[in-house]
Scaffold this motif. Structure first.
Motif, mmCIF file in Angstrom:
data_model
loop_
_atom_site.group_PDB
_atom_site.id
_atom_site.type_symbol
_atom_site.label_atom_id
_atom_site.label_comp_id
_atom_site.label_asym_id
_atom_site.label_seq_id
_atom_site.Cartn_x
_atom_site.Cartn_y
_atom_site.Cartn_z
ATOM 1 N N ALA A 171 0.789 -1.258 -0.122
ATOM 2 C CA ALA A 171 0.196 0.109 0.141
ATOM 3 C C ALA A 171 0.830 1.186 -0.042
ATOM 4 O O ALA A 171 0.592 2.192 -0.831
ATOM 5 C CB ALA A 171 -0.755 0.059 1.167
ATOM 6 N N GLN A 172 2.008 1.081 0.802
ATOM 7 C CA GLN A 172 2.805 2.304 0.937
ATOM 8 C C GLN A 172 3.325 2.546 -0.417
ATOM 9 O O GLN A 172 3.920 3.691 -0.905
ATOM 10 C CB GLN A 172 3.819 2.226 2.088
ATOM 11 N N LYS A 173 4.056 1.332 -0.981
ATOM 12 C CA LYS A 173 4.672 1.512 -2.507
ATOM 13 C C LYS A 173 3.558 2.077 -3.414
ATOM 14 O O LYS A 173 3.967 2.908 -4.371
ATOM 15 C CB LYS A 173 5.087 0.150 -2.943
ATOM 16 N N THR A 174 2.406 1.638 -3.474
ATOM 17 C CA THR A 174 1.424 2.018 -4.375
ATOM 18 C C THR A 174 1.288 3.471 -4.061
ATOM 19 O O THR A 174 1.072 4.406 -5.182
ATOM 20 C CB THR A 174 0.027 1.138 -4.176
ATOM 21 N N GLN A 175 1.192 3.937 -2.890
ATOM 22 C CA GLN A 175 1.002 5.343 -2.882
ATOM 23 C C GLN A 175 2.216 6.382 -3.037
ATOM 24 O O GLN A 175 1.893 7.483 -3.629
ATOM 25 C CB GLN A 175 0.920 5.470 -1.204
ATOM 26 N N ARG A 176 3.380 5.741 -3.037
ATOM 27 C CA ARG A 176 4.731 6.522 -3.563
ATOM 28 C C ARG A 176 4.507 6.485 -5.083
ATOM 29 O O ARG A 176 4.870 7.754 -5.538
ATOM 30 C CB ARG A 176 5.774 5.847 -2.911
ATOM 31 N N VAL A 177 4.245 5.518 -5.635
ATOM 32 C CA VAL A 177 3.963 5.632 -7.079
ATOM 33 C C VAL A 177 2.978 6.468 -7.529
ATOM 34 O O VAL A 177 3.173 7.292 -8.513
ATOM 35 C CB VAL A 177 3.610 4.210 -7.625
ATOM 36 N N GLN A 178 1.718 6.658 -6.771
ATOM 37 C CA GLN A 178 0.603 7.466 -7.178
ATOM 38 C C GLN A 178 1.148 9.118 -7.015
ATOM 39 O O GLN A 178 0.914 9.718 -7.814
ATOM 40 C CB GLN A 178 -0.528 7.291 -6.254
ATOM 41 N N ASP A 179 1.835 9.102 -5.930
ATOM 42 C CA ASP A 179 2.288 10.523 -5.589
ATOM 43 C C ASP A 179 3.223 11.107 -6.731
ATOM 44 O O ASP A 179 3.408 12.114 -7.177
ATOM 45 C CB ASP A 179 2.849 10.394 -4.264
ATOM 46 N N LYS A 180 4.020 10.042 -7.088
ATOM 47 C CA LYS A 180 5.219 10.366 -8.148
ATOM 48 C C LYS A 180 4.510 10.620 -9.333
ATOM 49 O O LYS A 180 4.875 11.717 -10.179
ATOM 50 C CB LYS A 180 6.088 9.255 -8.337
ATOM 51 N N MET A 181 3.286 9.883 -9.691
ATOM 52 C CA MET A 181 2.697 10.230 -10.810
ATOM 53 C C MET A 181 1.715 11.414 -10.868
ATOM 54 O O MET A 181 1.877 12.378 -11.837
ATOM 55 C CB MET A 181 1.382 9.004 -11.254
ATOM 56 N N LYS A 182 1.266 11.817 -9.857
ATOM 57 C CA LYS A 182 0.602 13.027 -9.609
ATOM 58 C C LYS A 182 1.608 14.263 -9.868
ATOM 59 O O LYS A 182 1.505 15.220 -10.505
ATOM 60 C CB LYS A 182 -0.036 13.025 -8.301
ATOM 61 N N SER A 183 2.916 13.938 -9.104
ATOM 62 C CA SER A 183 3.748 15.155 -9.306
ATOM 63 C C SER A 183 4.297 15.222 -10.898
ATOM 64 O O SER A 183 4.349 16.358 -11.467
ATOM 65 C CB SER A 183 5.282 14.748 -8.577
ATOM 66 N N GLU A 184 4.497 14.206 -11.679
ATOM 67 C CA GLU A 184 4.774 14.114 -13.069
ATOM 68 C C GLU A 184 3.681 14.767 -13.713
ATOM 69 O O GLU A 184 3.981 15.573 -14.508
ATOM 70 C CB GLU A 184 5.457 12.731 -13.475
ATOM 71 N N ILE A 185 2.517 14.433 -13.587
ATOM 72 C CA ILE A 185 1.571 15.022 -14.268
ATOM 73 C C ILE A 185 1.280 16.482 -14.020
ATOM 74 O O ILE A 185 0.945 17.032 -14.788
ATOM 75 C CB ILE A 185 0.011 14.169 -13.660
#
Length: 278
Positions: free
Chosen positions: A49-63
């Motif tokens: 869940a933490q890894k998924t959240q980190r990936v989501q946060d990174k994707m949001k940042s890149e977007i």
């Protein structure tokens, strides 16, 4: 007999008790294994869940960064379109000179309705020279607000929609001819030379004669204006002829506006490269 019977009963009770103890131990072991497995699952789930959240946060940042980059790139196109529209409007309103604009390619087109070259000539008569001087006056009133070395501090520049300081990289004065050929010139070389001569003549009247336009520089302190010639190779849509045709519309000058590209950080360049933007 009674003693033997009692002894057998005791043995049966001991065996039953031992069996129950074994089952109890087995159940305890299974419960323990279940608890261990459950704990391991919970830990793995939390990590996932933490890894998924980190990936989501990174994707949001890149977007977010991509949207910022897109906005800066679109801003250049918007500013250029507004600039062309303003020049067109001022020329029509102040001097009754009709020009065409191509917002997509950043072109201000001086058609035969604005200035007109005679066939085979790079000269302009008195009437056309006056029109070119009027065009110069309009360019002098607007373009400095989009020059890197002039825009800062000019009070009238506040009226232009250029809040992100989009500056001009270059303006190409492009000469063109129709597809009629000089006698004895099967290569079309003379038309190429003629188109360059028309561009140079326009440059001399617009830029060289102007203390303002001749001093315009881009972000790298280079001159903004330059000349180029295309001969008969770029006829207008609707004016492409298979045979040599004396077409006044193709004997024209185009002013092509190039905006300075936005500057990107290394991280932004990496994002653009990933997205296929560079």
């Amino acid at each position: 007999m009674t003693d033997y019977a009692d002894h057998d009963v005791d043995l049966e009770q001991e065996e039953e008790t031992g069996y129950l103890v074994s089952v109890s131990d087995l159940m305890s072991g299974l419960v323990f294994i279940f608890i261990i497995t459950l704990v391991a699952f919970i830990i793995n789930f939390q990590e996932a869940a933490q890894k998924t959240q980190r990936v989501q946060d990174k994707m949001k940042s890149e977007i977010t960064r991509l949207n910022t980059i897109k906005s800066r790139m679109e801003n250049n196109d918007y500013v250029r379109a507004q600039l062309l529209a303003e020049l067109q409007k001022k020329l029509e309103k102040e001097y009754n000179i009709a020009v065409n604009i191509d917002e997509k390619h950043g072109v201000l087109r001086l058609t035969e309705n604005s200035i007109n070259f005679d066939t085979g000539s790079a000269s302009l008569n008195h009437e056309n020279l006056n029109k070119l001087h009027a065009i110069r006056s309009v360019l002098e009133s607007v373009l400095p607000c989009f020059a890197a070395n002039m825009a800062t501090g000019k009070a009238n520049c506040a009226t232009h929609e250029n809040t992100n300081n989009a500056y001009l990289e270059a303006i190409f004065i492009e000469g063109h001819t129709d597809n009629t050929q000089y006698r004895g010139d099967s290569t079309g070389q003379q038309n190429w030379l003629l188109s360059v001569s028309r561009a140079i003549k326009t440059y001399m009247e617009l830029v060289q004669a102007s203390d303002v336009l001749s001093q315009m520089k881009n972000n790298t302190h280079e001159a903004v204006f330059s000349v180029s010639g295309y001969g008969a190779e770029r006829p207008l849509d609707g004016h492409k002829h298979e045979t040599p045709t004396d077409d006044q519309a193709n004997r024209r000058i185009d002013l092509r506006f190039i905006m300075t590209p936005p500057e990107f950080t290394e991280a932004e360049k990496a994002i653009l490269k990933k997205e296929g933007g560079m």
